[in-house]
Scaffold this active site. Structure first.
Site, mmCIF file in Angstrom:
data_model
loop_
_atom_site.group_PDB
_atom_site.id
_atom_site.type_symbol
_atom_site.label_atom_id
_atom_site.label_comp_id
_atom_site.label_asym_id
_atom_site.label_seq_id
_atom_site.Cartn_x
_atom_site.Cartn_y
_atom_site.Cartn_z
ATOM 1 C CE LYS B 197 -3.648 2.752 1.732
ATOM 2 N NZ LYS B 197 -4.691 3.080 2.677
ATOM 3 C CE LYS B 272 -1.906 6.851 8.643
ATOM 4 N NZ LYS B 272 -3.079 5.968 8.690
#
Lengths: 323, 323, 323, 323
Positions: B197, B272
């Site tokens: 990811k 993030k």
């Protein structure tokens, strides 16, 4: 892509259009001048011959001219004479200065106003615009039509041409360009073919460098490169680079990475294109942080002697060997 | 993607596999714990309820728990009690520390070794590995399974899950995850779901920033944004970003750019993810020049108050207004 | 620099101050614990011995301990016992985790509340703050006091110490630190010594990389490196790097560049410091575009096996050999 | 800086030197042409008048010429006529093209071979070299001599001149330039004055951007800006920027940051200089990662309307307001 509907604003334009269409769609072969017979130019000119056109060619290399002569072209020592003998002239040259100087030479010798000039070199859009103005001032027509697809595309007549000119001019050159390519795109007014190419290639360079970083990070985190390549290609990280030219050896058997980064799109060429992007970004005061950094990365690869390797070699350069 | 053939090395594994398969493919509903009921978690847990599972839920917000209770879930004040009541526990939490602390709390209260923990938060792969080891030491099973697809994907049960664990564990969780998503990918061993990811999203961030630069440069050079978008999408510069989420207002009517950059994938979230990428690149000493610069660019957008806008807002940020 | 006037707010503080001053300025030698006896630590501890202090030392390497034992130090197998025997304890350790674990071990064994702990490692300011809180909770005192000056500074007792703690604490440790250094700076509260070091060193890394680029560009444009170095040092481009550590061989005879980049400040260390800068920039969401890029450049040098060379070797890395 | 001892290789050179020295050191006032009477040029020309020289001036603005006429200068409509009346001609113009065109106009009108041309504009070193060759071909002498010091330096005659030319030519112009500046540096052959300026200013831009990041990070970590500024100025992070032009308001009372970033060295000018650096780096294929990124950062500031603010405004731009 969605082309624009041609608008015909005046009788004069309509007449011009008529002439242009007549010239383009006439059935007989054309006299086509070709200036610049390198790897790309040789293949492109050869394809035009095989389409039945009569070729008039020039290059600074006698060998390059002879190679076309062997295929039936007429050779010239003088680009002005070449132009006078041609309905269309295609120029395929290495950089801004050589393009500008070549057109200065052509114009200095006098031209037929019916000759249609097509520059397929990759240069600064502003230089393309300046050349167009000079050619126009001399009474003739000029469009920029840089290509993508590389030497394989040139050999197989599958190049993409990005044309900058009026809609009429685009229609006129389309037939000729289809003799050398598969996809002929109208990008907008003069210089817009060059602008489209430089912006697309800046994105290409960014994609490749970014992908090289991501593949390297993935591998160092423990992911299998093929598994991760499959994931990224099915996800939001996919790109032409990830699908067609993954820079990790072995992921795509047909990619240059699988062949020691031979073939493909040379580091020297993407660096040249990023240099043009950088120059026009300066001219227009446009921030290109990733484009500029990508330019520096490829420039570093040049400094390390990798100019002739496919630009996916950036993976090989950044992967960690020692730490 | 090509999944790996499962290898069954020992009787013990085979037995375990049998148990896991039995648990996974049994026809009756499961007891599923769900920790973290934000926008994503609420939608995911709701989908599990609608698939017939019995939900046991926890969140630090009483309102968030009540919202699920209204749909039939049982609420808990204590993640350890929740875990003991569950066959599977899904955690969907904001960051490394909260994930680590939550599992510490779960383990401190004692667990059933038959409980299967699935962390769908996006965190550092190394934290995922560390939590897996703690859960394993306590006798139970843990996989990382972060998602992509955002709130719409969570609502429509069309998320992609990236699973890090053994092939057997992947097969076991697949059925459960299919209640919340459409595509369940096996990325490799523990932590590899998170690794996949973070690497994919780093590429996504680079693509978007690069595309914003290229679109801006193209427009400033005189290209029509829609025409150039068509060109890039048919060329080597194409990417998910260029095809689905072009950052220039009006190019893609359904993209966030057409709606003042509302919805989509928030700048705060890509920032993030880039922070996690940056951290693991530091840990592994992996050079990520474009990833790091993209991180700084998004961080600058955060500093300018754009955290909640879709990450394509970077185009709006870099386009020239004044020069 | 301008130090702050100490403010004494309460009797309790005044009393504490009295005790601290008494401890610091008493004429007799102190019992000083020293944990971490690498190149830096060995030299620092040796200097404390030569100042008349009694040293109590620990290292995971028996050889490192023996080398200090030969100079009169008492060796320990246990950092807690060492601490109990010490008025002051100096820790000089490689990274966040080792510092945190070492203080956990010390505290687990129980400590004297009168012991004053000084951490001279270079670590994340947030880790320093966390350790301070743990030591304080156990009743003792802790300041961060990272150093600059490298092994030569350690050997010659000319280090700079950057102290994070109260003004009283600063005054208390000053006398001890003067046994190992020449300049003892009070940077602010807990963690601010580390913050000052990491921010200064980020600037140092940026300056050096920038200077390497500028020198390389100057040389490639035809400037004599010494002439240009003189110009920049008399102009707005000057920096510590340009004046003291010019990265071009031959410009400064005493610089590492003149000695194959041996000695000096290792690439591995600046990379570590930039990693800390990167981490705290992420924590505080602070944009550091040049700092992040410098980090990636040094990380690339690490990947090329240059970790042990002086960080000015970046010039050697980026200069063009082939293009 | 250490100037090179002049070597006199031949009688011809010795004779030329004699002539040059005679011209330079003769006691009477000179006829000096001045082309380009903006803020800088006006002040410089005024200083030459006050030194007793007779000024012959041109600008495209009649007002600019009149302002000098009021101080005793003779005004011209034609740069060629101006040149013919002058022993020395100083050009102080905005960019490459205007410098090139101005010299073309001068040469087109014919020149005295005894006239000595000094270009103090900041331009591409390659343009300077090209102009030198044209002037030389016409029989006269040309050196590049860009300045640093800004409008205050121009007004106070404290500019630094960076001269590119032969040692003899340097000696010849030194006396004239001392009428406008304090420090006259010989940088090497033709174009090397420009090369030195562009490389120094690239370093200056990198230093300022880096410092802005470091100050911002330091402040966000909790350091007092003045305390940290003192630390960095006494440490390895120090630079001209940190000592003289700290970008944080209030750290240095006399710096532009203390006055809303008014005055100083405009963002528009450092951006121009970085554009020249970028162009010559492209020409020479020199990697300048930090220089290129700094260029993009300043370009972004331009896009935000900050062109006229001191370049230390980059701190104001990157500091976090919202996150």
């Amino acid at each position: 892509m969605a082309f624009r509907v041609m608008s015909i604003n005046s009788l004069k334009q309509a007449t011009l259009l008529g002439e242009l269409l007549a010239r383009s769609f006439s059935t007989g072969p054309k006299n086509i001048g070709f200036v610049g017979l390198g790897n790309m130019g040789h293949a492109m000119a050869s394809n035009l011959i095989s389409k039945g056109h009569k070729l008039h060619v020039f290059d600074i290399s006698a060998d390059a001219k002879d190679a076309l002569k062997a295929k039936g072209a007429t050779t010239y020592d003088n680009v002005s004479e070449l132009s006078k003998a041609s309905d269309f002239v295609v120029t395929m040259l290495p950089n801004n200065d050589i393009v500008a100087n070549t057109y200065d030479s052509i114009l200095a010798g006098g031209i037929n106003t019916s000759t249609f000039f097509i520059d397929s070199s990759t240069i600064d859009p502003n230089v393309a615009k300046a050349v167009q103005q000079k050619v126009k001032a001399a009474g003739a027509t000029f469009v920029d039509a840089p290509v993508s697809g590389g030497v394989p595309g040139a050999k197989n007549a599958t190049l993409t041409f990005m044309v900058g000119g009026t809609a009429d001019e685009y229609e006129t050159v389309k037939g000729i360009l289809e003799g050398m390519g598969k996809k002929i795109t109208h990008c907008g007014g003069y210089g817009m073919g060059q602008a489209a190419k430089v912006c697309n290639n800046m994105m290409l360079g960014i994609s490749m460098c970014g992908l090289a970083e991501c593949m390297n990070l993935a591998i160092r985190l423990g992911l299998d490169p093929k598994v991760f390549a499959d994931i990224i290609n099915a996800s939001t990280g996919r790109s032409w680079a990830s699908e067609i030219n993954n820079p990790v050896p072995g992921v795509i058997p047909t990619a240059p990475a699988a062949n020691s980064y031979a073939g493909g799109f040379a580091t020297g060429l993407i660096t040249k294109d990023l240099g043009i992007a950088s120059a026009v970004a300066t001219t227009t005061n446009t921030p290109i942080p990733l484009g500029a950094l990508t330019h520096q990365i490829y420039r570093t690869l040049m400094a390390k002697g990798l100019a002739n390797k496919d630009f996916s070699v950036v993976y090989d350069f950044i992967k960690n060997d020692k730490a």
